[in-house]
Design a protein around this motif. Structure first.
Motif, PDB file in Angstrom:
ATOM      1  N   LEU A   1       0.847  -1.186   0.000  1.00 40.64           N
ATOM      2  CA  LEU A   1       0.000   0.000   0.000  1.00 40.64           C
ATOM      3  C   LEU A   1       0.889   1.244   0.000  1.00 40.64           C
ATOM      4  CD1 LEU A   1      -2.856   1.361   0.474  1.00 40.64           C
ATOM      5  CD2 LEU A   1      -2.254   1.318   2.905  1.00 40.64           C
ATOM      6  N   THR A   2       0.640   2.132  -0.960  1.00 28.23           N
ATOM      7  CA  THR A   2       1.325   3.426  -0.955  1.00 28.23           C
ATOM      8  C   THR A   2       0.277   4.511  -0.742  1.00 28.23           C
ATOM      9  OG1 THR A   2       2.945   2.562  -2.511  1.00 28.23           O
ATOM     10  CG2 THR A   2       2.877   4.957  -2.224  1.00 28.23           C
ATOM     11  N   VAL A   3       0.561   5.400   0.183  1.00 32.40           N
ATOM     12  CA  VAL A   3      -0.386   6.467   0.505  1.00 32.40           C
ATOM     13  C   VAL A   3       0.324   7.815   0.375  1.00 32.40           C
ATOM     14  CG1 VAL A   3      -1.798   7.495   2.337  1.00 32.40           C
ATOM     15  CG2 VAL A   3      -1.768   5.019   2.048  1.00 32.40           C
ATOM     16  N   TRP A   4      -0.206   8.668  -0.499  1.00 31.26           N
ATOM     17  CA  TRP A   4       0.279  10.049  -0.569  1.00 31.26           C
ATOM     18  C   TRP A   4      -0.642  10.866   0.326  1.00 31.26           C
ATOM     19  CZ3 TRP A   4       0.418   6.592  -4.480  1.00 31.26           C
ATOM     20  CH2 TRP A   4       1.616   6.481  -5.215  1.00 31.26           C
ATOM     21  N   SER A   5      -0.080  11.569   1.260  1.00 33.87           N
ATOM     22  CA  SER A   5      -0.915  12.204   2.270  1.00 33.87           C
ATOM     23  C   SER A   5      -0.391  13.593   2.619  1.00 33.87           C
ATOM     24  CB  SER A   5      -0.919  11.329   3.540  1.00 33.87           C
ATOM     25  OG  SER A   5      -1.424  12.048   4.641  1.00 33.87           O
ATOM     26  N   THR A   6      -1.312  14.480   2.949  1.00 35.28           N
ATOM     27  CA  THR A   6      -0.940  15.809   3.430  1.00 35.28           C
ATOM     28  C   THR A   6      -0.593  15.718   4.911  1.00 35.28           C
ATOM     29  OG1 THR A   6      -3.261  16.235   3.905  1.00 35.28           O
ATOM     30  CG2 THR A   6      -2.432  17.037   1.799  1.00 35.28           C
ATOM     31  N   THR A   7       0.381  14.914   5.235  1.00 35.13           N
ATOM     32  CA  THR A   7       0.691  14.678   6.647  1.00 35.13           C
ATOM     33  C   THR A   7       1.947  15.421   7.075  1.00 35.13           C
ATOM     34  OG1 THR A   7       1.191  12.972   8.306  1.00 35.13           O
ATOM     35  CG2 THR A   7       1.987  12.568   6.075  1.00 35.13           C
ATOM     36  N   GLN A   8       2.019  15.749   8.363  1.00 39.89           N
ATOM     37  CA  GLN A   8       3.218  16.336   8.953  1.00 39.89           C
ATOM     38  C   GLN A   8       4.191  15.251   9.402  1.00 39.89           C
ATOM     39  OE1 GLN A   8       0.415  19.617  11.217  1.00 39.89           O
ATOM     40  NE2 GLN A   8       2.387  19.197  12.142  1.00 39.89           N
ATOM     41  N   ASN A   9       3.712  14.000   9.432  1.00 40.67           N
ATOM     42  CA  ASN A   9       4.507  12.928  10.023  1.00 40.67           C
ATOM     43  C   ASN A   9       4.213  11.606   9.340  1.00 40.67           C
ATOM     44  OD1 ASN A   9       2.629  14.340  12.460  1.00 40.67           O
ATOM     45  ND2 ASN A   9       1.848  12.480  11.510  1.00 40.67           N
ATOM     46  N   PRO A  10       4.843  11.404   8.183  1.00 40.06           N
ATOM     47  CA  PRO A  10       4.512  10.195   7.413  1.00 40.06           C
ATOM     48  C   PRO A  10       4.792   8.897   8.158  1.00 40.06           C
ATOM     49  CG  PRO A  10       6.367  11.408   6.423  1.00 40.06           C
ATOM     50  CD  PRO A  10       5.781  12.282   7.459  1.00 40.06           C
ATOM     51  N   HIS A  11       5.791   8.882   9.017  1.00 43.47           N
ATOM     52  CA  HIS A  11       6.095   7.611   9.685  1.00 43.47           C
ATOM     53  C   HIS A  11       5.022   7.237  10.692  1.00 43.47           C
ATOM     54  CE1 HIS A  11       9.973   8.677   7.892  1.00 43.47           C
ATOM     55  NE2 HIS A  11      10.177   7.374   7.831  1.00 43.47           N
ATOM     56  N   ILE A  12       4.523   8.216  11.433  1.00 44.26           N
ATOM     57  CA  ILE A  12       3.418   7.916  12.358  1.00 44.26           C
ATOM     58  C   ILE A  12       2.203   7.476  11.546  1.00 44.26           C
ATOM     59  CG2 ILE A  12       1.800   8.938  14.004  1.00 44.26           C
ATOM     60  CD1 ILE A  12       4.091  10.650  15.056  1.00 44.26           C
ATOM     61  N   ALA A  13       1.959   8.160  10.433  1.00 41.47           N
ATOM     62  CA  ALA A  13       0.825   7.775   9.579  1.00 41.47           C
ATOM     63  C   ALA A  13       0.985   6.337   9.106  1.00 41.47           C
ATOM     64  CB  ALA A  13       0.713   8.731   8.393  1.00 41.47           C
ATOM     65  N   ARG A  14       2.197   5.995   8.700  1.00 42.14           N
ATOM     66  CA  ARG A  14       2.447   4.615   8.249  1.00 42.14           C
ATOM     67  C   ARG A  14       2.136   3.608   9.351  1.00 42.14           C
ATOM     68  NH1 ARG A  14       8.466   2.969   8.589  1.00 42.14           N
ATOM     69  NH2 ARG A  14       7.818   3.402  10.708  1.00 42.14           N
ATOM     70  N   THR A  15       2.615   3.905  10.566  1.00 43.14           N
ATOM     71  CA  THR A  15       2.421   2.981  11.673  1.00 43.14           C
ATOM     72  C   THR A  15       0.931   2.798  11.966  1.00 43.14           C
ATOM     73  OG1 THR A  15       4.548   3.608  12.599  1.00 43.14           O
ATOM     74  CG2 THR A  15       2.967   2.611  14.114  1.00 43.14           C
ATOM     75  N   LEU A  16       0.207   3.900  11.979  1.00 42.25           N
ATOM     76  CA  LEU A  16      -1.215   3.819  12.320  1.00 42.25           C
ATOM     77  C   LEU A  16      -2.005   3.139  11.202  1.00 42.25           C
ATOM     78  CD1 LEU A  16      -1.796   7.300  14.011  1.00 42.25           C
ATOM     79  CD2 LEU A  16      -1.191   5.117  15.075  1.00 42.25           C
ATOM     80  N   LEU A  17      -1.680   3.485   9.948  1.00 38.92           N
ATOM     81  CA  LEU A  17      -2.384   2.849   8.824  1.00 38.92           C
ATOM     82  C   LEU A  17      -2.144   1.341   8.824  1.00 38.92           C
ATOM     83  CD1 LEU A  17      -1.674   5.503   6.051  1.00 38.92           C
ATOM     84  CD2 LEU A  17      -3.960   4.656   6.644  1.00 38.92           C
ATOM     85  N   ALA A  18      -0.890   0.959   9.027  1.00 34.00           N
ATOM     86  CA  ALA A  18      -0.570  -0.469   9.038  1.00 34.00           C
ATOM     87  C   ALA A  18      -1.345  -1.181  10.142  1.00 34.00           C
ATOM     88  CB  ALA A  18       0.937  -0.676   9.206  1.00 34.00           C
ATOM     89  N   ALA A  19      -1.388  -0.537  11.310  1.00 39.87           N
ATOM     90  CA  ALA A  19      -2.065  -1.165  12.444  1.00 39.87           C
ATOM     91  C   ALA A  19      -3.554  -1.349  12.156  1.00 39.87           C
ATOM     92  CB  ALA A  19      -1.870  -0.318  13.707  1.00 39.87           C
ATOM     93  N   ILE A  20      -4.188  -0.310  11.627  1.00 36.35           N
ATOM     94  CA  ILE A  20      -5.632  -0.375  11.406  1.00 36.35           C
ATOM     95  C   ILE A  20      -5.971  -1.347  10.276  1.00 36.35           C
ATOM     96  CG2 ILE A  20      -7.605   0.997  10.570  1.00 36.35           C
ATOM     97  CD1 ILE A  20      -6.862   1.352  13.548  1.00 36.35           C
ATOM     98  N   LEU A  21      -5.101  -1.413   9.281  1.00 35.02           N
ATOM     99  CA  LEU A  21      -5.375  -2.295   8.142  1.00 35.02           C
ATOM    100  C   LEU A  21      -4.903  -3.722   8.389  1.00 35.02           C
ATOM    101  CD1 LEU A  21      -4.328   0.201   5.350  1.00 35.02           C
ATOM    102  CD2 LEU A  21      -6.643  -0.594   5.818  1.00 35.02           C
TER     103      LEU A  21
END
Lengths: 791, 155, 281
Positions: A225-245
């Motif tokens: 999964l690749t996610v382009w996001s308007t995020t301030q913190n892509p690594h936290i986003a990655r961790t949370l997305l992985a966990a939820i999915l």
């Protein structure tokens, strides 16, 4: 390993930003600028009521529309992803990406449409019919705390998210229980003066100019999964997305391309992001969602919304002996990633820059039918400093003291650092009186007072304000946020041609990391800035990271880079020493050369050493080929920048319109890497702080729970014409906690400016018997006070 | 229904068939891939989508593509030749007139209109001239410096 | 945000515009600059089925003056009004008010005809045309007619304009002394209240006054009591204060930017300011 910052040629210079050529030419790349083959678009059906039970949803008309591929209700989405994560230690109610059963704020997603273009998706979302049984809207947090008029989450009695969280004197820091009231009681009983005031730091809408957006692309062939996001913190986003999915972190890549501002609002991973990722995985096609501004107002996190009952005890000489803050935070309908943690920062600020022996903060957090709050520029510190600095001015007024003097007699003194507040915060360094004197001199304080008095004699309503802030910066250490970790990661690779590729887990969204980090590394490695590229914002290229928030990038991210650079240099010294037939310990880096310290020009070229490191014949003993190092760095404590803002305002007697006439500031953020960028951060911070004082307030209707300020037609973020020229200066008190002596500057202006302006407005209206005014300072409110009525 | 239109964008003529409801900003971004023009709001307030239409600034989110028929449009991408910078672009860079860059193209295009009307603008001219553009990052101070500098005035 | 789908036709003449409107089914609307209509359509607060674009109709743009009578074509933009040399010489109040509208980009596209026909309760120009006793020239299926501005605005977004009619121009006698004063909504830039005053002064005595307010109520309207109090006065500070104190509006608007009480009070304040500015012209 060496970790000394070398005073170089670029650090401290006004270097133009490397980001800017692409951005001024319209060649930036923001999430909405990207298109992928086969991409579908999402639109969300949102609640138009504040509180209610979903009785039925009819998606048939939407499903029948041209271009519509799929419609999912919240209940259907809940079958493929669990509720969203929270990163605070407080209990939180289930919060679904798209609500399956009840709606709890206006704008909450109810269903999602997937269509071939975004406008068809919006058309289809429009025709979804939802039957909602309305419940009373819970809007006033103080009523809400008694369960009135309704309870929003059954498991949280009386809407109390955090019923009672005390901190400070007499509170056991382990059990978080009040064990001893005696010091507090004594201070107030023995006080010559007590100042008491209910204050309100109102709800704000962050409004980064780029709304949120996400593109999610799941590749069924390789389960990535690749996610382009308007995020301030892509690594936290990655961790949370992985966990939820339910995916491995190694299967999820998050990319933050150019991001158009965040101010805290893009720390969170939002329901739309989880929904997009889940849907892409479900249907095997890329999907995109871009937020409208109307959605941004309703459904991107809000900030502040804290009521403070402030009591301050002092001697007749103005020495503060105790401060108590009873805080009620209206956190909205749910807890987002940091929601419940943010108001705790208000309590951390209770001492400000003052040596106060006894402090007590008591925090209650309440659910209401509003968008959840979370970190917005300053995040807890503006509220705390506002409450304290207003109270200090009230004390000055009560005692007839100059606002500068009442601050001066209470300052923590330079020889007290590192200073531990009565609330347990450890301040790294500070020299407050020197900065105050600088501010008074720059402002011409005595002349300002004389001019004010002369203006008043003419019947004009003129006031002067002062505030003195400190703030918590450079988050971590990790202990400050045990659910996330607050280190930063960096890597520095010297390529075989001598060019350098460096990466940081700090992710710029306007701060200019590509420039400041390169300045720093160029000096450290003794090579031109143009030979260094800075990579950030991509978990596929930056191995680890935490992100950019809490004024931490330079402090924590910068230090991590310096550490990685130090490791690479150590290794280059080994190769260079072999080439030069000398000892590695004697070698330094300067002007593209590595050689004996002070005579680097007699050594060997940086690029030559780089080339040798990749073809090392012979390989030095106990050495691996190549030059690529990484570092994690975690600070041992927070950094505490500080500053003083002096303002002058004039209020139109007939209309109540307030004009900000002067803004004089002196900030101290320790050593400065790039004065141009630091100035920009201060300007922008001031603008947002002025916005809170004068023009911004998110207002929900008490009866219906509708957001009344849901567009730029009703909610004014400041414009160019709202400001005078800023008159700024700085002092330098380095932090001892990092090798560069930096402290962070991203939020300072926001924190310090708000109380200064309110203090000025209260001063202006002091002749009308005004002791306090709640923000925002609407012209009508000021007009009523001038008329002699209640605001 | 679709409507045929012809527009000249950055000096290049285009013949297109568009849905009447298509906004000019979407024509630029989606059809012509000129993504330098941004969308920052939906109530015609923020100015991030500002372009020059027939010589004066316009919010391209509040102009239908069909209304631009026969018109000439300049976007941020067309303000300067490849490899060069318009004086305003150069000045925004030199003066640090941007941070996140999202409002910047619209801000610069408004600056173009402003300098046409006020070749030697005062601070007040600039503050008023940029009334239709919101920036959340800079506090405007460096933007004002940039416009002044582009006009040739020293700050 | 994008409008709901609609059809679109261009009219090359007034007659064609009217014929298209007459032939249309559903909710057809004229569009010129679109700066009143498109924002509503994007939020789907307006969902017309057909837009008839009148912006290309020749002869409906520009300002002219003939024997003291000023005429403004309906398609003239606010930016054109703001800098028009005829207006700056003969009726600077119009240029002044136009310069207070929205922002530069909005003024570059928005037109006087569109603004008057849309009749937003908080738009600036309605107060000005009422104070100038302007004639609104209208073309429709039944031919041409003229309505006095004071009679044109009748309620919230309500004007004396039939479905198949459109405004072609606005004309008025160049005022001797007129001014517009506005309390600007900080976010939207509309008028919280805006007052236009037009005075005739002979030998230091006000012999005629028309004063109109926008923003305060459902529509732009005259402040009759103010006009009466001014007429025959010397326009000194006391007279202006007394006259503006007489300002009173029914059905006062109220929102976050101003309660009824505040808008009433601001109507008095800006009445005083507009009169003082006009008197000083």
């Amino acid at each position: 390993m060496t970790m000394q910052a070398t005073p170089g040629q670029l650090v401290g210079q006004r270097v133009r930003r490397r980001e800017d050529p692409r951005l001024v030419k319209g060649r930036g790349s923001y999430v909405d600028d990207m298109k992928l083959p086969g991409m579908l678009h999402l639109a969300f059906k949102r609640s138009d009521v504040a509180h209610g039970i979903i009785r039925s949803i009819d998606t048939s008309a939407a499903e029948a529309m041209p271009g519509v591929e799929l419609v999912l209700t919240g209940a259907q989405l809940a079958e493929i992803i669990p509720p969203m994560p929270v990163a605070t230690p407080f209990p939180a109610p289930d919060h679904h990406a798209v609500t399956p059963d009840r709606v709890r704020y206006v704008g909450e997603p109810i269903a999602v449409v997937v269509a071939t273009d975004r406008f068809l998706a919006a058309d289809a979302a429009d025709v979804i019919e939802v039957d909602i049984e309305e419940l009373p809207a819970v809007i006033d947090p103080e009523r809400a705390a008694n369960g009135d008029p309704a309870v929003i989450h059954e498991a949280f009695e009386n809407n109390l998210a955090v019923p009672f969280a005390p901190a400070g004197t007499g509170v056991n820091p382990e059990t978080l229980e009040v064990e001893d009231e005696s010091a507090l009681n004594e201070a107030f009983e023995n006080a010559d003066v007590v100042v008491s005031q209910r204050m309100f730091s109102q709800r704000l809408v962050p409004n980064a100019m780029e709304p949120r957006g996400v593109i999610a692309r799941f590749e069924p062939g390789n389960d990535e999964l690749t996610v382009w996001s308007t995020t301030q913190n892509p690594h936290i986003a990655r961790t949370l997305l992985a966990a939820i999915l339910g995916m491995g972190q190694h299967q999820v890549r998050v990319i933050a391309p150019d991001v158009g501002g965040g101010f805290g609002s893009k720390i969170n991973v939002y329901g739309e992001d989880f929904a997009a990722a889940a849907i892409s995985r479900d249907i095997g096609r890329p999907v995109k969602w871009i937020e409208d501004r109307s959605e941004a107002f309703m459904t991107t996190i809000h900030g502040r919304d804290v009521i403070g009952y402030i009591d301050l005890a002092a001697t007749g000489e103005g020495k503060v002996t105790a401060v108590k803050m009873r805080l009620i935070a209206d956190i909205g309908a749910y807890e987002m990633v940091l929601t419940a943690a943010i108001p705790t920062l208000v309590a951390f600020m209770i001492s400000g820059v003052y040596d106060i022996p006894v402090v007590r903060a008591e925090l209650t957090e309440v659910f209401t039918n509003k968008m959840p709050t979370d970190a917005y520029r300053g995040a807890g510190r503006p509220e705390g400093i506002y409450f304290l600095e207003r109270a200090m001015d009230m004390l000055a007024s009560e005692l007839g003291m100059d606002p500068a003097d009442v601050r001066r007699v209470n300052f923590i003194q330079p020889d007290q650092f590192p200073y531990t507040t009565a609330g347990g915060m450890v301040y790294d360094s500070g020299e407050y009186e020197r900065l105050l004197d600088q501010a008074l001199e720059n402002a011409g304080w005595e002349q300002m007072k004389a001019d004010r008095d002369a203006a008043r004699a003419e019947g004009r309503i003129v006031g002067l304000g002062m505030s003195f802030y400190t703030e918590i910066c450079g988050f971590g250490p990790s202990a400050a946020m045990p659910t996330v970790g607050l280190w930063e990661h960096a890597s520095v690779s010297v390529e075989r041609d001598g060019k350098v590729r460096a990466s940081s887990g700090a992710s710029s969204h306007g701060q200019g990391h590509e420039t400041t980090f390169a300045q720093m590394l160029a000096d450290d490695l003794g090579i031109p800035m143009d030979d260094i590229s800075i990579i950030h914002g991509d978990t596929g290229q930056v191995r680890e990271g935490t992100g950019t928030f809490g004024s931490r990038s330079q402090v924590v991210g910068g230090t991590a880079l310096l550490m990685a650079s130090g490791k690479v240099k150590d290794k280059m010294r080994v190769f260079a020493a072999q080439m030069l037939e000398t000892q590695p310990g004697d070698l330094s880096f300067s002007d593209g050369m590595i050689g004996p310290t002070g005579q680097e020009d007699t050594g060997v070229a940086f690029a030559e050493v780089a080339g040798f490191a990749y073809i090392p014949i012979p390989l030095p003993p106990d050495t691996e080929p190549g030059l690529s190092e990484e570092a994690f760095w975690e600070p041992e404590g927070f950094t505490w920048p500080f500053g003083c803002y002096i303002t002058q305002v004039e209020i139109d007697r007939d209309t109540g319109e307030l004009e900000l006439q002067r803004f004089v500031g002196v900030d101290d953020c320790g050593n400065v890497i790039n004065p141009l960028i630091v100035a920009g951060q201060i300007h922008g911070g001031i603008a947002q702080g002025v916005g809170q004082a004068l023009t911004e307030e998110a207002v929900y209707d008490e009866g219906s729970g509708q957001l009344l300020t849901a567009s730029f037609m009703d909610y004014q973020i400041p414009r160019a014409r709202d400001f005078p020229r800023f008159e700024l200066d700085h002092t330098v008190t380095p932090s001892p906690l990092n090798p560069m002596g930096v402290k962070g500057i991203g939020e300072a202006g926001t924190i310090g400016s708000t109380p200064s302006i309110v203090n000025a407005a209260v001063d202006a209206l002091s002749g009308h018997g005004v002791e306090h005014i709640d923000m925002m300072l609407r012209p009508e409110k000021l007009w009523r006070l001038i008329q002699g009525g209640d605001a | 229904m679709t409507v045929p239109i012809s527009v000249t964008v950055n000096g290049r003529a285009h013949e297109l068939e568009v849905e009447p409801r298509m906004l000019l900003v979407h024509l630029l971004r989606e059809e012509l891939n000129l993504t330098g023009t941004h969308v920052g709001c939906d109530t015609s307030q923020c100015g991030a989508c500002t372009v020059i239409v027939d010589g004066s600034s316009a919010k391209s989110c509040t102009v239908l593509a069909v209304q631009a028929d026969g018109g000439s449009i300049t976007t941020i991408e067309g303000l300067s030749a490849e490899g060069e910078m318009h004086p305003l672009q150069q000045a925004f860079w030199d003066e640090h007139g941007l941070q996140c860059g999202y409002c910047t193209p619209g801000m610069i295009m408004s600056g173009v209109d402003l300098l046409e009307r006020h070749p030697d603008p005062s601070d007040d001219d600039i503050r008023r001239g940029l009334d239709g553009n919101l920036c959340r990052c800079t506090g405007y101070e460096h933007i004002i410096n940039a416009v002044k500098s582009a006009a040739g005035g020293a700050e | 945000m994008i409008p709901s789908a609609f059809d679109y036709q261009r009219a090359g003449s007034i007659a064609e515009a009217i014929a298209l409107k007459q032939g249309a089914e559903g909710d057809a609307r004229f569009i010129a600059g679109g700066h009143s209509l498109i924002p509503l359509m994007k939020l789907r607060l307006a969902e017309p089925s057909l837009l008839i674009d009148i912006s290309g109709i020749p002869g409906l743009s520009g300002v002219s003056e003939d024997g003291g009578r000023v005429s403004i074509g309906a398609l003239t933009t606010h930016a054109e009004l703001e800098s028009d040399s005829v207006l700056l010489a003969s009726a600077p109040v119009v240029a002044e008010a136009a310069g207070e509208i929205g922002d530069q980009q909005v003024r570059n596209r928005g037109t006087i005809g569109g603004s008057l026909a849309h009749a937003d309760p908080a738009s600036d120009l309605p107060a000005v045309v009422v104070a100038l006793d302007a004639s609104i020239h209208i073309a429709g299926a039944g031919g041409e007619r003229t309505v006095a501005a004071g009679d044109f605005f009748s309620g919230l977004f309500e004007v004396d304009l039939a479905e198949d009619e459109l405004i072609t121009s606005v004309s008025f006698d160049a005022p001797s002394q007129a001014a517009y004063a506005k309390l600007r909504h900080p976010a939207s830039h509309f008028a919280i209240v805006g007052v236009a005053a037009s005075l005739t002064v002979e030998g230091g005595v006000c012999t005629g006054a028309r004063v109109a307010v926008t923003g305060a109520s459902t529509h732009a309207q005259r402040l009759g009591a103010v006009e009466e109090a001014l007429t025959g006065s010397s326009l000194d500070d006391d007279a202006i204060a007394a006259a503006s104190a007489a300002a009173d509006v029914d059905d006062v608007n109220a929102d976050l930017a101003g309660s009824e009480e505040y808008r009433q009070a601001m109507t008095r304040v800006f009445t005083g300011r507009a009169i003082a500015a006009a008197a000083a012209r």
